[in-house]
Design a protein around this motif. Structure first.
Motif, PDB file in Angstrom:
ATOM      1  N   SER A  30       0.819  -1.212   0.000  1.00 11.62           N
ATOM      2  CA  SER A  30       0.000   0.000   0.000  1.00 11.62           C
ATOM      3  C   SER A  30       0.855   1.266   0.000  1.00 11.62           C
ATOM      4  N   HIS A  33       2.292   1.688  -3.443  1.00 12.03           N
ATOM      5  CA  HIS A  33       1.257   2.169  -4.358  1.00 12.03           C
ATOM      6  C   HIS A  33       0.992   3.656  -4.142  1.00 12.03           C
ATOM      7  N   MET A  69       5.067  -3.957  -6.197  1.00 13.02           N
ATOM      8  CA  MET A  69       4.437  -2.806  -6.833  1.00 13.02           C
ATOM      9  C   MET A  69       5.369  -2.095  -7.806  1.00 13.02           C
ATOM     10  N   PRO A 138      -4.332  -1.716  -4.996  1.00 12.46           N
ATOM     11  CA  PRO A 138      -2.915  -1.993  -5.279  1.00 12.46           C
ATOM     12  C   PRO A 138      -2.720  -3.256  -6.114  1.00 12.46           C
TER      13      PRO A 138
END
Length: 455
Positions: A30, A33, A69, A138
């Motif tokens: 998170s 992201h 990510m 995400p």
């Protein structure tokens, strides 16, 4: 509304919700992201930790989430929390993550996050991270192939931080001739702090520099300064310095073996800054926990005290919003905003040592600038967190006891931001009377909620 983030990040028993590998993975994903749209073509997030055994598993989980990510990870290993704040900006990372439960015992751990500017995240950004953790946003943005992130171990991070700390000490001064006892709490400062003091010329007797993953904060450091006091007297040292597990707070001991807390350090350093014309707006920012004696001492100097809720993050937010440059907490979180963006125990000790060297006065004399009002702290541990306003009759009792103090004391009741604990603080002129008041409120909380008494 934040659910898992408290006063200073996420914290709890390692491997028990919320402090699990799954949580760390989601936080990493998170945060990456959230910060991925940055000025860097190759985005990067820095991860540091203290010396807890559980740091290994949480570090790997965070790194996996970040890399998933498409963001690179810089791993710096065991480093103080303020070092991560400094290195995040120094290395132009998009964010910095610290794996630490600060002063808590080794079985606990935590995660706190710095933005790319080196400041801790505000409540609303932490709430946004929590929302991302519970959504699939995400996951829908995860890259594949060559776009997945990489992890790099940074070998010169400690050296960068040591150089930075030494540069905060006045160039015209030295620590030569000083004998210092240093307690690193078997935590994140165990390599950095002795090196800084010795390179500035001090003779250092080091304690708490043998971490094994389970002895962090154990009968040592800022929470347990008694061994430091004994060592100061035994070695006839000029001062003792006690840091906590992640190095963001400091408590010191003067040459006579007396403990000097964050309030006294603030009073000493505030007077020095004031005399040099460097105390912005002649104001110090502290929390509601700081002693009334600090407020009175500052008034006598021609300065003032502004109070915030508990947490060095809130002290910093007020400082930034109003243009102040110095503040902190009684517990030893001291923020010199002209130097760094967060509380730094080593840096604070250096500023105090600079005052001693510049004035030629021992710490016992300098600390006399402030007289402490008797203050009693009483903790009640509950089975689960409970809002204060849901404890029937507590506010009415507080108001009645406050009236009895007749304007010559304070009563503060607050829920811990990291533990299921209600903290009662009573301050006044008569120590016996305020102890009875604290006990009465503790007894009331236990009678309504259940719970065990704490020191």
């Amino acid at each position: 509304m934040r659910q898992i983030f408290g006063t200073d990040g996420v914290r709890g028993v390692a491997n028990v919700p919320p402090m699990t590998v799954d949580t760390a993975l989601k936080i990493g994903r998170s945060v990456a992201h959230l910060f991925r749209n940055s000025r860097h073509r190759h985005r990067r997030i820095l991860i540091g930790k203290d010396t807890r055994l559980s740091g290994y598993m949480l570090e790997n989980a965070l790194a996996a989430g970040i890399c998933s990510m498409g963001v690179d990870v810089f791993l710096v290993g065991p480093m103080p929390t303020p070092a991560i704040a400094f290195l995040t900006t120094n290395m132009r990372a998009d964010a910095g993550v610290v794996i630490s439960a600060s002063h808590n015992p080794f079985q606990d751990n935590g995660i706190k996050i710095f933005a790319g500017n080196g400041f801790k995240l505000p409540d609303e950004v932490e709430a946004r991270i929590e929302a991302l953790m519970e959504s699939d946003e995400p996951l829908r943005a995860q890259p594949t192939g060559a776009d997945v992130g990489k992890a790099f171990r940074i070998d010169d991070a400690r050296g960068r931080y040591i150089v930075f700390l030494k540069h905060t000490f006045p160039k015209d001064l030295t620590l030569e001739g000083l004998r210092l006892v240093l307690d690193c709490a078997n935590g994140a400062t165990y390599r950095v702090a002795p090196a800084v003091l010795e390179e500035l010329g001090a003779s250092v007797i080091a304690l708490g520099v043998s971490p094994n993953g389970t002895n962090i904060n154990q009968d040592c450091g800022a929470l347990h300064p008694e061994p430091l006091r004994e060592a100061v007297l035994r070695h006839r040292a000029h001062m003792g310095i006690a840091l906590d597990g992640d190095g963001d707070r400091v408590i010191v001991v003067d040459e006579k073996g007396r403990i000097v807390d964050g309030d006294h350090i603030m009073a000493v350093c505030a007077r020095d800054l004031l005399e040099a014309g460097r105390l912005a707006h002649r104001t110090v920012v502290a929390t509601v926990m700081s002693n009334m004696g600090l407020e009175i001492a500052l008034e006598r100097m021609g300065a003032r005290l502004i109070r915030t809720q508990v947490g060095d993050r809130y002290v910093v937010e007020t400082m930034r919003a109003e243009g102040y440059n110095f503040g902190g907490e009684q517990s030893g979180h001291l923020v010199f905003l002209d130097h760094i963006t967060t509380g730094d125990g080593i840096l604070a000790a250096l500023q105090l040592l600079a005052v001693m060297q510049r004035t030629g006065r021992p710490l016992s004399e300098l600390a006399a600038v402030m007289e402490t009002f008797p203050q009693v702290l009483h903790n009640v541990r509950l089975a689960a967190r409970r809002p204060i306003d849901q404890i029937e009759g507590l506010e009415a009792l507080r108001q009645r006891l406050q009236r009895e103090l007749a304007g010559k004391g304070r009563i503060l009741i607050r829920a811990s931001g990291t533990e299921p604990v209600i903290r009662v603080m009573v301050e006044g002129e008569d120590e016996g009377r305020i102890a009875d008041m604290a006990q009465a409120m503790g007894d009331h909380i236990r009678s309504v909620c259940g719970g065990a008494e704490g020191a």
